[in-house]
Design a protein around this motif. Structure first.
Motif, PDB file in Angstrom:
ATOM      1  N   LEU A 121     -40.723 -13.018 109.009  1.00 39.11           N
ATOM      2  CA  LEU A 121     -40.262 -14.403 109.109  1.00 39.11           C
ATOM      3  C   LEU A 121     -40.336 -15.100 107.753  1.00 39.11           C
ATOM      4  N   LEU A 122     -41.410 -14.859 107.029  1.00 36.98           N
ATOM      5  CA  LEU A 122     -41.559 -15.450 105.711  1.00 36.98           C
ATOM      6  C   LEU A 122     -40.484 -14.946 104.753  1.00 36.98           C
ATOM      7  N   GLU A 123     -40.216 -13.649 104.822  1.00 35.90           N
ATOM      8  CA  GLU A 123     -39.160 -13.078 103.982  1.00 35.90           C
ATOM      9  C   GLU A 123     -37.806 -13.694 104.325  1.00 35.90           C
ATOM     10  N   LEU A 124     -37.571 -13.857 105.608  1.00 34.96           N
ATOM     11  CA  LEU A 124     -36.322 -14.465 106.057  1.00 34.96           C
ATOM     12  C   LEU A 124     -36.223 -15.915 105.569  1.00 34.96           C
ATOM     13  N   MET A 125     -37.302 -16.651 105.671  1.00 32.34           N
ATOM     14  CA  MET A 125     -37.317 -18.033 105.198  1.00 32.34           C
ATOM     15  C   MET A 125     -37.102 -18.108 103.690  1.00 32.34           C
ATOM     16  N   LEU A 126     -37.719 -17.193 102.964  1.00 29.99           N
ATOM     17  CA  LEU A 126     -37.548 -17.160 101.512  1.00 29.99           C
ATOM     18  C   LEU A 126     -36.095 -16.862 101.156  1.00 29.99           C
ATOM     19  N   TYR A 127     -35.523 -15.887 101.826  1.00 30.72           N
ATOM     20  CA  TYR A 127     -34.121 -15.536 101.606  1.00 30.72           C
ATOM     21  C   TYR A 127     -33.221 -16.745 101.880  1.00 30.72           C
ATOM     22  N   LEU A 128     -33.455 -17.411 103.021  1.00 28.57           N
ATOM     23  CA  LEU A 128     -32.632 -18.565 103.374  1.00 28.57           C
ATOM     24  C   LEU A 128     -32.797 -19.697 102.370  1.00 28.57           C
ATOM     25  N   ARG A 129     -34.010 -19.877 101.870  1.00 27.83           N
ATOM     26  CA  ARG A 129     -34.244 -20.924 100.877  1.00 27.83           C
ATOM     27  C   ARG A 129     -33.487 -20.620  99.579  1.00 27.83           C
ATOM     28  N   LYS A 130     -33.518 -19.352  99.164  1.00 28.72           N
ATOM     29  CA  LYS A 130     -32.788 -18.969  97.950  1.00 28.72           C
ATOM     30  C   LYS A 130     -31.287 -19.190  98.125  1.00 28.72           C
ATOM     31  N   GLU A 131     -30.773 -18.836  99.282  1.00 31.95           N
ATOM     32  CA  GLU A 131     -29.347 -19.044  99.561  1.00 31.95           C
ATOM     33  C   GLU A 131     -29.015 -20.534  99.576  1.00 31.95           C
ATOM     34  N   TYR A 132     -29.896 -21.316 100.173  1.00 36.03           N
ATOM     35  CA  TYR A 132     -29.708 -22.761 100.205  1.00 36.03           C
ATOM     36  C   TYR A 132     -29.675 -23.332  98.785  1.00 36.03           C
ATOM     37  N   ASP A 133     -30.633 -22.917  97.958  1.00 33.53           N
ATOM     38  CA  ASP A 133     -30.693 -23.396  96.574  1.00 33.53           C
ATOM     39  C   ASP A 133     -29.434 -23.009  95.797  1.00 33.53           C
ATOM     40  N   LYS A 134     -28.962 -21.777  96.015  1.00 35.54           N
ATOM     41  CA  LYS A 134     -27.765 -21.302  95.342  1.00 35.54           C
ATOM     42  C   LYS A 134     -26.543 -22.131  95.751  1.00 35.54           C
ATOM     43  N   LEU A 135     -26.435 -22.388  97.046  1.00 38.02           N
ATOM     44  CA  LEU A 135     -25.300 -23.166  97.541  1.00 38.02           C
ATOM     45  C   LEU A 135     -25.372 -24.623  97.077  1.00 38.02           C
ATOM     46  N   THR A 136     -26.576 -25.162  97.007  1.00 42.24           N
ATOM     47  CA  THR A 136     -26.749 -26.529  96.519  1.00 42.24           C
ATOM     48  C   THR A 136     -26.326 -26.628  95.061  1.00 42.24           C
ATOM     49  N   GLU A 137     -26.718 -25.654  94.263  1.00 44.73           N
ATOM     50  CA  GLU A 137     -26.328 -25.632  92.846  1.00 44.73           C
ATOM     51  C   GLU A 137     -24.813 -25.520  92.699  1.00 44.73           C
ATOM     52  N   GLU A 138     -24.208 -24.637  93.478  1.00 48.83           N
ATOM     53  CA  GLU A 138     -22.752 -24.477  93.428  1.00 48.83           C
ATOM     54  C   GLU A 138     -22.057 -25.774  93.849  1.00 48.83           C
ATOM     55  N   ASN A 139     -22.588 -26.422  94.872  1.00 46.18           N
ATOM     56  CA  ASN A 139     -22.023 -27.685  95.334  1.00 46.18           C
ATOM     57  C   ASN A 139     -22.100 -28.744  94.242  1.00 46.18           C
ATOM     58  N   GLU A 140     -23.216 -28.823  93.538  1.00 45.96           N
ATOM     59  CA  GLU A 140     -23.365 -29.789  92.453  1.00 45.96           C
ATOM     60  C   GLU A 140     -22.351 -29.532  91.337  1.00 45.96           C
ATOM     61  N   LYS A 141     -22.138 -28.265  91.008  1.00 45.87           N
ATOM     62  CA  LYS A 141     -21.154 -27.928  89.982  1.00 45.87           C
ATOM     63  C   LYS A 141     -19.749 -28.334  90.415  1.00 45.87           C
ATOM     64  N   LEU A 142     -19.425 -28.066  91.677  1.00 42.82           N
ATOM     65  CA  LEU A 142     -18.101 -28.421  92.188  1.00 42.82           C
ATOM     66  C   LEU A 142     -17.910 -29.936  92.236  1.00 42.82           C
ATOM     67  N   LEU A 143     -18.960 -30.665  92.593  1.00 42.51           N
ATOM     68  CA  LEU A 143     -18.874 -32.123  92.596  1.00 42.51           C
ATOM     69  C   LEU A 143     -18.659 -32.663  91.187  1.00 42.51           C
ATOM     70  N   LYS A 144     -19.308 -32.057  90.200  1.00 39.58           N
ATOM     71  CA  LYS A 144     -19.144 -32.459  88.804  1.00 39.58           C
ATOM     72  C   LYS A 144     -17.697 -32.211  88.362  1.00 39.58           C
ATOM     73  N   LYS A 145     -17.156 -31.045  88.716  1.00 43.58           N
ATOM     74  CA  LYS A 145     -15.763 -30.730  88.381  1.00 43.58           C
ATOM     75  C   LYS A 145     -14.821 -31.748  89.013  1.00 43.58           C
ATOM     76  N   LEU A 146     -15.093 -32.076  90.265  1.00 38.06           N
ATOM     77  CA  LEU A 146     -14.258 -33.038  90.974  1.00 38.06           C
ATOM     78  C   LEU A 146     -14.325 -34.404  90.291  1.00 38.06           C
ATOM     79  N   GLU A 147     -15.514 -34.797  89.890  1.00 41.58           N
ATOM     80  CA  GLU A 147     -15.690 -36.068  89.183  1.00 41.58           C
ATOM     81  C   GLU A 147     -14.926 -36.058  87.856  1.00 41.58           C
ATOM     82  N   ASP A 148     -15.005 -34.951  87.118  1.00 39.75           N
ATOM     83  CA  ASP A 148     -14.283 -34.826  85.856  1.00 39.75           C
ATOM     84  C   ASP A 148     -12.774 -34.915  86.075  1.00 39.75           C
ATOM     85  N   LYS A 149     -12.289 -34.231  87.106  1.00 39.59           N
ATOM     86  CA  LYS A 149     -10.851 -34.262  87.395  1.00 39.59           C
ATOM     87  C   LYS A 149     -10.414 -35.655  87.806  1.00 39.59           C
TER      88      LYS A 149
END
Length: 78
Positions: free
Chosen positions: A14-42
């Motif tokens: 369960l801990l491994e699963l939670m860690l994996y999900l947290r890493k995926e969440y962090d990755k998606l959050t970072e990607e979302n921030e980059k896309l929002l920045k691009k959108l703001e620039d455009k």
């Protein structure tokens, strides 16, 4: 994953699963921030282009207005 399957997992799994999900969440959050920045620039670029387009239209309209008035004067206001 179904609830039954989750209940069968050990604490470590369960801990491994939670860690994996947290890493995926962090990755998606970072990607979302980059896309929002691009959108703001455009949006910023689009806003500047719109402003330039309005300025050009005003200049062209002003020039056409002067040419039109000059042509009327030449033809006696016809």
């Amino acid at each position: 994953m179904r609830e039954k399957e989750l209940n069968k997992l050990s604490k470590n799994e369960l801990l491994e699963l939670m860690l994996y999900l947290r890493k995926e969440y962090d990755k998606l959050t970072e990607e979302n921030e980059k896309l929002l920045k691009k959108l703001e620039d455009k949006k910023s670029i689009t806003d500047r282009l719109d402003k330039l387009e309005r300025q050009m239209a005003a200049l062209v309209g002003h020039e056409n207005g002067n040419n039109h008035a000059g042509a009327e004067a030449e033809h006696g206001g016809e």
